[in-house]
Motif scaffolding. Structure first.
Motif, short mmCIF file in Angstrom:
data_model
loop_
_atom_site.label_atom_id
_atom_site.label_comp_id
_atom_site.label_asym_id
_atom_site.label_seq_id
_atom_site.Cartn_x
_atom_site.Cartn_y
_atom_site.Cartn_z
N GLN A 1 0.74 -1.30 0.01
CA GLN A 1 -0.05 0.00 0.15
C GLN A 1 0.91 1.29 -0.01
O GLN A 1 1.88 1.32 0.86
CB GLN A 1 -0.91 0.13 1.32
N TYR A 2 0.68 2.06 -1.02
CA TYR A 2 1.40 3.49 -0.94
C TYR A 2 0.56 4.56 -0.19
O TYR A 2 -0.53 4.49 0.14
CB TYR A 2 1.40 4.05 -2.28
N GLY A 3 1.46 5.56 0.39
CA GLY A 3 0.83 6.42 0.93
C GLY A 3 0.27 6.36 2.21
O GLY A 3 -0.76 6.75 2.71
N VAL A 4 1.13 5.85 3.34
CA VAL A 4 0.66 5.60 4.62
C VAL A 4 0.50 7.14 5.17
O VAL A 4 -0.29 7.41 6.15
CB VAL A 4 1.88 5.07 5.39
N ASP A 5 1.27 8.11 4.85
CA ASP A 5 1.28 9.49 5.28
C ASP A 5 1.23 10.23 4.16
O ASP A 5 2.25 10.20 3.32
CB ASP A 5 2.52 9.75 6.09
N GLU A 6 0.05 10.79 3.69
CA GLU A 6 -0.07 11.50 2.66
C GLU A 6 0.88 12.82 2.52
O GLU A 6 1.32 13.06 1.31
CB GLU A 6 -1.49 12.29 2.45
N GLN A 7 1.16 13.61 3.42
CA GLN A 7 2.19 14.52 3.29
C GLN A 7 3.37 14.14 2.83
O GLN A 7 4.18 14.76 2.18
CB GLN A 7 2.03 15.47 4.58
N GLU A 8 4.04 13.05 3.62
CA GLU A 8 5.18 12.66 3.46
C GLU A 8 5.41 11.94 2.07
O GLU A 8 6.24 12.19 1.44
CB GLU A 8 5.41 11.53 4.54
N MET A 9 4.32 11.30 1.65
CA MET A 9 4.50 10.85 0.40
C MET A 9 4.49 11.85 -0.80
O MET A 9 5.34 12.07 -1.84
CB MET A 9 2.84 10.03 -0.09
N ALA A 10 3.59 12.77 -0.48
CA ALA A 10 3.82 14.26 -1.39
C ALA A 10 5.19 14.69 -1.41
O ALA A 10 5.53 15.06 -2.67
CB ALA A 10 2.79 15.09 -1.02
N GLU A 11 5.84 14.91 -0.27
CA GLU A 11 6.98 15.29 -0.28
C GLU A 11 7.93 14.37 -1.20
O GLU A 11 8.75 14.97 -1.75
CB GLU A 11 7.59 15.31 1.09
N ALA A 12 7.69 13.14 -1.07
CA ALA A 12 8.71 11.98 -1.60
C ALA A 12 8.69 12.36 -3.38
O ALA A 12 9.56 12.31 -4.07
CB ALA A 12 8.26 10.70 -1.17
N ILE A 13 7.44 12.43 -3.54
CA ILE A 13 6.85 12.50 -5.10
C ILE A 13 7.64 13.81 -5.71
O ILE A 13 8.40 13.93 -6.68
CB ILE A 13 5.62 12.66 -5.27
N GLY A 14 7.74 14.70 -4.82
CA GLY A 14 8.29 16.17 -5.17
C GLY A 14 9.77 16.11 -5.22
O GLY A 14 10.58 16.69 -5.93
N MET A 15 10.26 14.99 -4.43
CA MET A 15 11.67 14.51 -4.55
C MET A 15 12.18 13.83 -5.68
O MET A 15 13.22 13.08 -5.69
CB MET A 15 12.24 14.25 -3.34
N GLY A 16 11.12 13.19 -6.54
CA GLY A 16 11.57 12.34 -7.52
C GLY A 16 10.99 11.20 -7.18
O GLY A 16 11.29 10.10 -8.07
N PHE A 17 10.37 10.49 -6.29
CA PHE A 17 9.83 9.26 -6.16
C PHE A 17 9.01 8.79 -7.17
O PHE A 17 7.69 9.48 -7.56
CB PHE A 17 9.11 9.18 -4.79
N LYS A 18 9.18 7.92 -8.02
CA LYS A 18 8.33 7.48 -8.90
C LYS A 18 7.59 6.03 -8.68
O LYS A 18 6.97 5.37 -9.57
CB LYS A 18 8.94 7.25 -10.10
N GLY A 19 7.74 5.53 -7.32
CA GLY A 19 7.06 4.26 -7.16
C GLY A 19 8.17 3.18 -7.14
O GLY A 19 9.31 3.29 -7.55
N TYR A 20 7.92 1.87 -6.49
CA TYR A 20 8.64 0.55 -6.44
C TYR A 20 8.76 0.17 -7.96
O TYR A 20 7.52 -0.19 -8.41
CB TYR A 20 8.54 -0.32 -5.40
N PRO A 21 9.68 -0.31 -8.48
CA PRO A 21 9.61 -1.19 -9.82
C PRO A 21 8.56 -2.31 -9.53
O PRO A 21 8.57 -2.93 -8.86
CB PRO A 21 11.18 -1.76 -9.85
N ALA A 22 7.76 -2.43 -10.69
CA ALA A 22 6.64 -3.22 -11.02
C ALA A 22 5.48 -2.92 -10.40
O ALA A 22 4.52 -3.72 -10.57
CB ALA A 22 7.36 -4.43 -10.59
N PHE A 23 5.63 -1.97 -9.51
CA PHE A 23 4.47 -1.45 -8.88
C PHE A 23 3.91 -0.04 -8.86
O PHE A 23 4.37 0.64 -8.06
CB PHE A 23 4.32 -1.98 -7.30
N PRO A 24 3.38 0.30 -9.99
CA PRO A 24 3.29 1.79 -10.55
C PRO A 24 2.61 2.64 -9.47
O PRO A 24 1.62 1.93 -8.71
CB PRO A 24 2.63 1.73 -11.62
N LEU A 25 2.85 4.05 -9.43
CA LEU A 25 2.15 4.58 -8.27
C LEU A 25 0.67 4.83 -8.89
O LEU A 25 -0.02 5.53 -8.08
CB LEU A 25 2.47 6.03 -8.34
N ASN A 26 0.19 4.59 -10.10
CA ASN A 26 -1.23 4.76 -10.54
C ASN A 26 -2.21 4.08 -9.74
O ASN A 26 -3.49 4.07 -9.84
CB ASN A 26 -1.42 4.75 -12.00
#
Length: 248
Positions: free
Chosen positions: A44-69
């Motif tokens: 499951q992605y996004g345990v903490d929405e704010q932290e997830m947003a910061e990670a995406i802002g820093m270039g996080f694109k998901g774990y390989p084979a498990f897309p963020l969509n």
């Protein structure tokens, strides 16, 4: 302190951390969790929405084979993460366990093995963290001293396996009020990794003492690594928090 982890705790979930290598402070973000559902494991992605947003802002694109969509993935999750570890039938697997504080004859599940080893690879920035959600009164874990290369006030050549360490909270720390400094011989080594901070503070709030010894010295001359075998013991008689001391 014991030589190896004695109290193995089977996790119900594991936290997925990602390190933004391009950030100024090489920040770590909790980007998801692996949760056990019967015999399956879900991501499951996004345990903490704010932290997830910061990670995406820093270039996080998901774990390989498990897309963020998709916020949740249910297929082949455990298999994907187990590929980060050497196979159990490898000749030197027992040595692999011992270097991570686990006895070679330990009865440990694949899911717990991911949590206790961290399943780190050299170049992708991912790490799994055992949160010890429901720990027993005594348990152990192996911690890599964070920031040793830049923060240490003592050289790795002056350390040896078995040296005791002290844990000192830094509530006034500029970057993280939960920061816990690790010291040896009266001098700073570095810090407890971010993923274990909330768990350790929770244990101390419950009256636990935290002790540690230098377990392993590793790495290269330009990137030395120090690992601390850490023991958390909660006194059933529960001394009030104000009287607790967090030290080895």
């Amino acid at each position: 302190m014991t030589r190896f982890i004695e109290h193995l705790v089977e996790p119900r979930r594991l936290l997925l951390y990602w390190q933004a290598r391009e950030s100024k402070n090489r920040s770590r973000y909790c980007v998801g969790q692996l949760i056990k559902h019967g015999d399956d494991v879900w991501l499951q992605y996004g345990v903490d929405e704010q932290e997830m947003a910061e990670a995406i802002g820093m270039g996080f694109k998901g774990y390989p084979a498990f897309p963020l969509n998709r916020s949740e993935h249910r297929q082949h999750v455990l298999d994907a993460f187990m590929r980060r570890l050497p196979p159990r039938n490898r000749r030197d697997f027992g040595r692999y366990l011992e270097l991570r504080g686990i006895s070679r004859d330990a009865d440990i599940s694949d899911f717990a093995l991911l949590g206790y080893t961290g399943a780190k690879l050299p170049n992708d920035g991912f790490e799994l963290v055992h949160p010890f959600d429901e720990p027993p009164t005594a348990f152990e874990m192996l911690l890599e001293v964070a920031g040793f290369r830049h923060e240490a006030e003592i050289g790795v050549s002056h350390l040896k396996e078995g040296d005791s360490v002290r844990f000192a909270p830094e509530p006034d720390n500029t970057y993280d009020r939960l920061a816990i400094r690790i010291e040896s011989q009266g001098r700073k080594l570095g810090y407890v990794p971010r993923g274990q901070l909330e768990m350790l503070h929770r244990a101390i709030d419950q009256g636990a003492s935290v002790e540690g010894v230098v377990f392993r010295l590793n790495g290269s001359d330009d990137r030395p690594l120090v690992y601390v075998l850490t023991s958390v013991t909660r006194d059933q008689s529960a001394i009030p928090k104000t009287a607790q001391r967090l030290e080895a």
